[in-house]
Write a protein that holds these residues in place. Sequence first.
Motif, mmCIF file in Angstrom:
data_model
loop_
_atom_site.group_PDB
_atom_site.id
_atom_site.type_symbol
_atom_site.label_atom_id
_atom_site.label_comp_id
_atom_site.label_asym_id
_atom_site.label_seq_id
_atom_site.Cartn_x
_atom_site.Cartn_y
_atom_site.Cartn_z
ATOM 1 N N GLN A 1 17.016 -1.225 38.581
ATOM 2 C CA GLN A 1 15.945 -2.109 39.052
ATOM 3 C C GLN A 1 14.651 -1.875 38.279
ATOM 4 O O GLN A 1 13.677 -2.602 38.444
ATOM 5 C CB GLN A 1 15.673 -1.856 40.549
ATOM 6 N N GLU B 1 12.482 -4.508 36.447
ATOM 7 C CA GLU B 1 11.717 -5.494 37.214
ATOM 8 C C GLU B 1 10.286 -5.042 37.462
ATOM 9 O O GLU B 1 9.478 -5.805 37.983
ATOM 10 C CB GLU B 1 12.424 -5.755 38.549
ATOM 11 N N ARG B 2 9.998 -3.805 37.087
ATOM 12 C CA ARG B 2 8.639 -3.303 37.291
ATOM 13 C C ARG B 2 7.659 -4.063 36.395
ATOM 14 O O ARG B 2 7.995 -4.479 35.297
ATOM 15 C CB ARG B 2 8.569 -1.798 36.962
ATOM 16 N N GLU B 3 6.440 -4.212 36.875
ATOM 17 C CA GLU B 3 5.427 -4.918 36.098
ATOM 18 C C GLU B 3 5.174 -4.185 34.779
ATOM 19 O O GLU B 3 5.041 -2.962 34.749
ATOM 20 C CB GLU B 3 4.132 -5.004 36.909
ATOM 21 N N VAL C 1 17.285 -3.625 30.548
ATOM 22 C CA VAL C 1 16.983 -5.033 30.819
ATOM 23 C C VAL C 1 18.243 -5.811 31.188
ATOM 24 O O VAL C 1 18.291 -6.513 32.193
ATOM 25 C CB VAL C 1 16.278 -5.672 29.605
ATOM 26 N N ARG D 1 21.113 -4.685 34.374
ATOM 27 C CA ARG D 1 20.951 -5.046 35.790
ATOM 28 C C ARG D 1 22.079 -5.956 36.257
ATOM 29 O O ARG D 1 22.538 -5.869 37.390
ATOM 30 C CB ARG D 1 19.611 -5.769 35.990
ATOM 31 N N SER D 2 22.497 -6.826 35.368
ATOM 32 C CA SER D 2 23.509 -7.806 35.759
ATOM 33 C C SER D 2 24.836 -7.603 35.054
ATOM 34 O O SER D 2 25.788 -8.328 35.304
ATOM 35 C CB SER D 2 22.998 -9.224 35.462
ATOM 36 N N ALA E 1 13.452 -9.476 31.240
ATOM 37 C CA ALA E 1 13.032 -8.448 32.182
ATOM 38 C C ALA E 1 12.227 -9.038 33.324
ATOM 39 O O ALA E 1 12.249 -8.520 34.446
ATOM 40 C CB ALA E 1 12.208 -7.386 31.453
ATOM 41 N N GLN E 2 11.530 -10.132 33.073
ATOM 42 C CA GLN E 2 10.687 -10.720 34.104
ATOM 43 C C GLN E 2 11.468 -11.578 35.093
ATOM 44 O O GLN E 2 10.932 -12.004 36.113
ATOM 45 C CB GLN E 2 9.596 -11.566 33.445
ATOM 46 N N ALA F 1 13.988 -12.309 38.085
ATOM 47 C CA ALA F 1 14.533 -11.587 39.237
ATOM 48 C C ALA F 1 16.031 -11.416 39.041
ATOM 49 O O ALA F 1 16.674 -12.223 38.356
ATOM 50 C CB ALA F 1 14.255 -12.373 40.516
ATOM 51 N N PRO F 2 16.639 -10.367 39.636
ATOM 52 C CA PRO F 2 18.075 -10.119 39.413
ATOM 53 C C PRO F 2 18.935 -11.335 39.715
ATOM 54 O O PRO F 2 19.875 -11.634 38.997
ATOM 55 C CB PRO F 2 18.378 -8.961 40.364
ATOM 56 N N GLU G 1 18.305 -14.318 39.291
ATOM 57 C CA GLU G 1 18.155 -15.401 38.320
ATOM 58 C C GLU G 1 19.000 -15.172 37.081
ATOM 59 O O GLU G 1 19.184 -16.075 36.283
ATOM 60 C CB GLU G 1 16.691 -15.526 37.905
#
Length: 995
Positions: A323, A326-328, A374, A377-378, A485-486, A488-489, A491
Amino acid sequence: MTGPGRRSSTFTRLLRHGFTDPSRAEGLLDLPELAALRDDSVLLDALGATADPDLALHGLVRLVEAQPEDGRQTLTTTLLSAKPFRDRLLGVLGASEALADHLARHPRDWQALVTYEAADLNPGVAEFERGLAEADDPISLRIAYRRCLLAIAARDVCGTADVAQTAAELADLATATLRAALALARTAAPDDAAQCRLAVIAMGKCGGHELNYVSDVDVIFVAEPAEGADEGKALQAATRLASHLMRICSETTVEGVIWPVDANLRPEGRNGPLVRTLSSHLAYYQRWAKTWEFQALLKARAVAGDPELGEAYIDAVSPLVWQAAERENFVADVQKMRRRVVDNIPAAHVDRQLKLGPGGLRDVEFAVQLLQLVHGRSDATLRSGTTLDALGALAAGGYVGRADAAQLDDAYRFLRVMEHRIQLYRLRRTHLVPEDDADLRRLGRSLGLRTDPVAELDKEWRRHASIVRRLHEKLFYRPLLDAVAQLAPGEIRLSPAAAGQRLEALGYADPAAALRHLEALSSGVSRKAAIQRTLLPVLLGWFADSADPDAGLLGFRKVSDALGKTPWYLRLLRDEGAAAENLARVLSAGRLAPDLLLRAPEAVALLGDPEGLKPRGREHLEQEVLAAVRRAEGAEQAVAAARGVRRRELFRTAAADLIGSYGTEDSPREADPGSLVDRVGNAVTDLNAATIAGALRAVVRDGWGDELPTRFAVIGMGRFGGHELGYGSDADVLFVHEPREGVDEQEAARAANRVVEEMRRLLQLPTADPPLLIDADLRPEGRSGPLVRTLGSYGAYYRRWSLVWEAQALLRAEPMAGDAELGERFTALIDPLRYPEEGLGEEAVREIRRLKARMESERLPRGADPTLHAKLGRGGLSDVEWTVQLLQLRHGRRLPGLRTPRTREALAAALAAGLIPADEAQILDEAWVLATRVRNAVMLVRGRAGDTFPSDGRELAAVGRYLGYGPGHVGEMVDDYRRITRRARAVVEELFYGS
């Protein structure tokens, strides 16, 4: 035989076998201890095959001398009879002074190199645990550790294990050592062991199964109370055990050090408690951890202690790792951290740093880890802590190009072997390439470089480092990465139902059609589909940031279908700079650019080249067009080829215009709209001039061969002559000719007229490309007059019959194609007419004003809103141009700056000469630029020319986006247009009409 002949022969053989000090080697071979070996040529060959034959021989002498009486004969016999053992032992002695020292201290340990079985070729943790089993104190553990290390080094230097296997074996040996050290600590403190469950988590290279010969072993300790134990006391007991484990491995003894155990990657680093409970670890990571800590956890692996607690730790932190992206500012933080590492390298070491420097091992590791975090995640296939395994998975999944991955893999292996061999020599922790020639020679020979080891090593090292640096920059800083990276998972991988909702939320008018496009692009198991699945979530967002997302996605599918079998297309979008974002902007901005691209889809490549969107000059274009004409079979094919060049270059110009107007991640919106307008005007003008030059050459070649009977020139007029063409502008021209010496005037006239008619026919043949219409209505006598005249005929007409509007039209006359010298003579002919000696009389001024007023009343289309017509409306192009041209006619003779066919240049010259106040010049310039941009926007959006804002809502919104107005602000755009042009009209009333 020990005479001079033997010594001379041996000396030569030693030199041939790579000894650098043959005299010393001869002396060593003459020692009594080597009596049984000195005449064996096989031994000399084996020594010559090592990295450092001198070092190997010296180590062998020390080993033989250290043997007990009953061992020397056994060693000698084994050396002579067993080639695998001979190669392994001498290979280690020639590569590692430190392991030679160990063998001299423990002379029976050479027997660890005799075994040559399947288990020996691929040992794991269990085999190493057996090798350490008899160690019952820190000293014996060190000795057993070095004995195991001997076997690993032997497999490494003899090539029976590659660098990845060697690194994995070193990590497995470290695992076995940590377990043995923990067992010793528990034995020393059984009460502490009874109070707690302690797990050791390997991090870094040990956790990633890719350890160096000499490296800190990074660990994290996690503990829980044993059943019934108090948590506070249990943590104290676990801390004592962990501290003891670290001392066992890290302390220096008579047998040296195993390696430092480093627990600084734990929460809060050195300031935090050495041991925490699992819940304490999780609380820290969920609330306080920095980006780099999650990157470090990517390699976390439970290696020692309580296995259930270790696995529970890994299971608990893994979701947090995946995760982290997903951090800024995640991607920017990782990139910043890598730059900080490089910045902190001492200046004297930068060029020698194998690990941390530019083009070093860290460049590969950071690039791979960033891509993993990056995309992992998926995609669970990417979740490996081992760099080369992860790189292979990234290539298999389409996230990295196969060729790039293969180059990175090759370079990483080479650099890791260098690192291993440098450390192996003295078993010291270093990542600096040595400077001493002897060290470099040994290092080069250890890598199989034998002709000129030092020079070859430097060349290979620099080559691999250069590859790493280039690919690191390409992968690590690719814009697409930050965009992914921006997301959401949810998406990244959407179910059809979720995708439909997501598309609707993004503003797609027809989500069902969009889903069909997505399915067509990304379904299946092909590599192409895998890359599309990476690209599409980001592209969907970029399409949605336009006035017509549906058109953008449809255009992308069409381009992808057209280039589906082209291997470079998807690689370009994935890898090269801002290509994907540029394509998204272009495809969703209107009809013109996508239509051009679909007729020349290979032009996508322009979007990935930083220089690709820069307009090409007329000379370059004309050369390409004329070369295409020369290759063509006939005039029609030649002009078709010229139009093909024009199509591609129109796309280049339109794409650059759109990207400059919209801005992208890499290139923000261009601040000065005037520069965009000038760039388009110049580019389209140059392109049309080159196309006309090509058509002229094709016609002349087909009809007359090398030379036309008359000299011939094309003069640009109007926006063409003023370098102010828009995408849909006609090319206003005049044609002039002059018979060559000895050619009959009528023959010359027939030839000139035939050329004009054939050029116009060829350029107006039906085609899907934007038309290039040649308009000659500004010629003397207009449509009633001849299409082409001689230079003398023009002179006679202008002297006797020309009207003031013709002088005004000639202000923008400029030669564009054909005979350059004839064009210059035409310009000299008309200069007195357009820049009259006495300026303009009052009657002429009244006539110009009367013509302008008549044009406003008669030529504005019926029903058109005069406040919104970009060409003929209030404060539009015509108002500004006629005002500037009146100044040119009046003052051009005395002010050379006004003698330009370009409106903005003439306006700037009028300002400089004090003919117009600065604020009024600014108002006129702003209105002219805005009106020009509106016309360009209409052509880009609708694919056909227009002078007014579109009535369709989506098209109007797209024009607004081009002009810099976001969603919902088209009303503001129209209001601004009316305000700006109203102010311009007020200036025109004063300057042009004298009100």
